[in-house]
Design an enzyme around this catalytic site. Sequence first.
Site, PDB file in Angstrom:
ATOM      1  CD  GLU A   1       7.356  -0.125   7.895  1.00  0.00           C
ATOM      2  OE1 GLU A   1       6.477  -0.897   7.472  1.00  0.00           O
ATOM      3  OE2 GLU A   1       7.501   1.034   7.468  1.00  0.00           O
TER       4      GLU A   1
ATOM      5  CG  ASP B   1       0.428  -3.990   2.245  1.00  0.00           C
ATOM      6  OD1 ASP B   1       0.252  -4.713   3.236  1.00  0.00           O
ATOM      7  OD2 ASP B   1       1.198  -3.001   2.224  1.00  0.00           O
TER       8      ASP B   1
ATOM      9  CD  GLU C   1       0.598  -1.502   7.933  1.00  0.00           C
ATOM     10  OE1 GLU C   1       0.834  -1.132   6.802  1.00  0.00           O
ATOM     11  OE2 GLU C   1       0.351  -0.720   8.878  1.00  0.00           O
TER      12      GLU C   1
ATOM     13  CE  LYS D   1       3.275  -5.707   3.874  1.00  0.00           C
ATOM     14  NZ  LYS D   1       2.676  -4.626   4.694  1.00  0.00           N
TER      15      LYS D   1
ATOM     16  CG  ASP E   1      -0.401  -0.053   2.510  1.00  0.00           C
ATOM     17  OD1 ASP E   1       0.839  -0.054   2.614  1.00  0.00           O
ATOM     18  OD2 ASP E   1      -1.169  -0.091   3.501  1.00  0.00           O
ATOM     19  CB  SER E   2       4.585   1.719  -0.141  1.00  0.00           C
ATOM     20  OG  SER E   2       4.811   0.587  -0.956  1.00  0.00           O
TER      21      SER E   2
HETATM   22  O1  KIV Z   1       3.542  -1.056   1.612  1.00  0.00           O
HETATM   23  C1  KIV Z   1       4.704  -1.454   1.624  1.00  0.00           C
HETATM   24  O2  KIV Z   1       5.490  -1.252   0.684  1.00  0.00           O
HETATM   25  C2  KIV Z   1       5.145  -2.183   2.802  1.00  0.00           C
HETATM   26  C3  KIV Z   1       6.610  -2.433   2.951  1.00  0.00           C
HETATM   27  C4  KIV Z   1       7.262  -1.187   3.397  1.00  0.00           C
HETATM   28  C5  KIV Z   1       6.896  -3.572   3.831  1.00  0.00           C
HETATM   29  O3  KIV Z   1       4.357  -2.530   3.619  1.00  0.00           O
END
Ligand code: KIV
Length: 256
Positions: free
Chosen positions: A173, A81, A111, A109, A42-43
């Site tokens: 992280e 994510d 969080e 993934k 989600d970056s």
């Molecule tokens: O969203 C992302 O790119 C991440 C990484 C920084 C692990 O969660």
Amino acid sequence: MSFQERIRQKKGKEKIIMLTAYDFQMARILARTGIDLILVGDSLAMVVQGRSDTKSVTMSDMIYHIKAAARGAENTPIIGDLPRDSCNSVEDGLRNAKLFIKAGAHGVKIEGKKAEVIKALASGGIPVMGHIGMLPQTAESYHVKGKKPEEAEQILQDARALDRLGVFSMVLECIPEDLAKMITETVDVPTIGIGAGKYCDGQVLVTNDMLGFDDDFKPKYVKVYANFNKATKDAVSKFIEEVFEGKFPDDEHTYH
Ligand code: KIV
């Protein structure tokens, strides 16, 4: 053997490499380097959308980019994510994880310690990567977590809990190296660090960061391996110059 089993078996033997991709071309380049995992993170909120944090990314944003990356990822497993608020209940988590898998992801993934959701997904056969330490989806500000003993203890407990809940790996992280080492030695599954030091079982970076696309974003944990910002500006300046001077298009790049 499933991809998550292959990742698990690397623990203590071979480092795991994960990088982000949000589109077809980057996913294809990364896949051809032989890295272990591609993260559609989600970056993309910051990297692609120009937002200041990841909090407003939607499921449809994520699905759009998972589909694009999946077309290029060839045989490299894609982890999607799950965005903030997409898995606050087991029902939401299952529905949204299945949408990711349908879009081309191989796992998700999550969080934070969303115990019931992680348990339901993992026991339902959806590979889950955990993510603890600094949690951008909910953090007020981005700084190292786990420096205070009680915070470190909580992160260690969270890591143990994720391990028991059935994640196949976990991102650590922005935590101190000693804490990441302790977690890595404690849990059965591989740890993948970002800003968590060298003792993790693997490392992840945002690809655009390590390729130096953004001159203004250089956190301590990012090593910049190439300068694509400068390379792009140099190439564009050359293009402008050659067009102005009548050197481009030349005969070689013209149809007759
Ligand atoms: O969203 C992302 O790119 C991440 C990484 C920084 C692990 O969660």
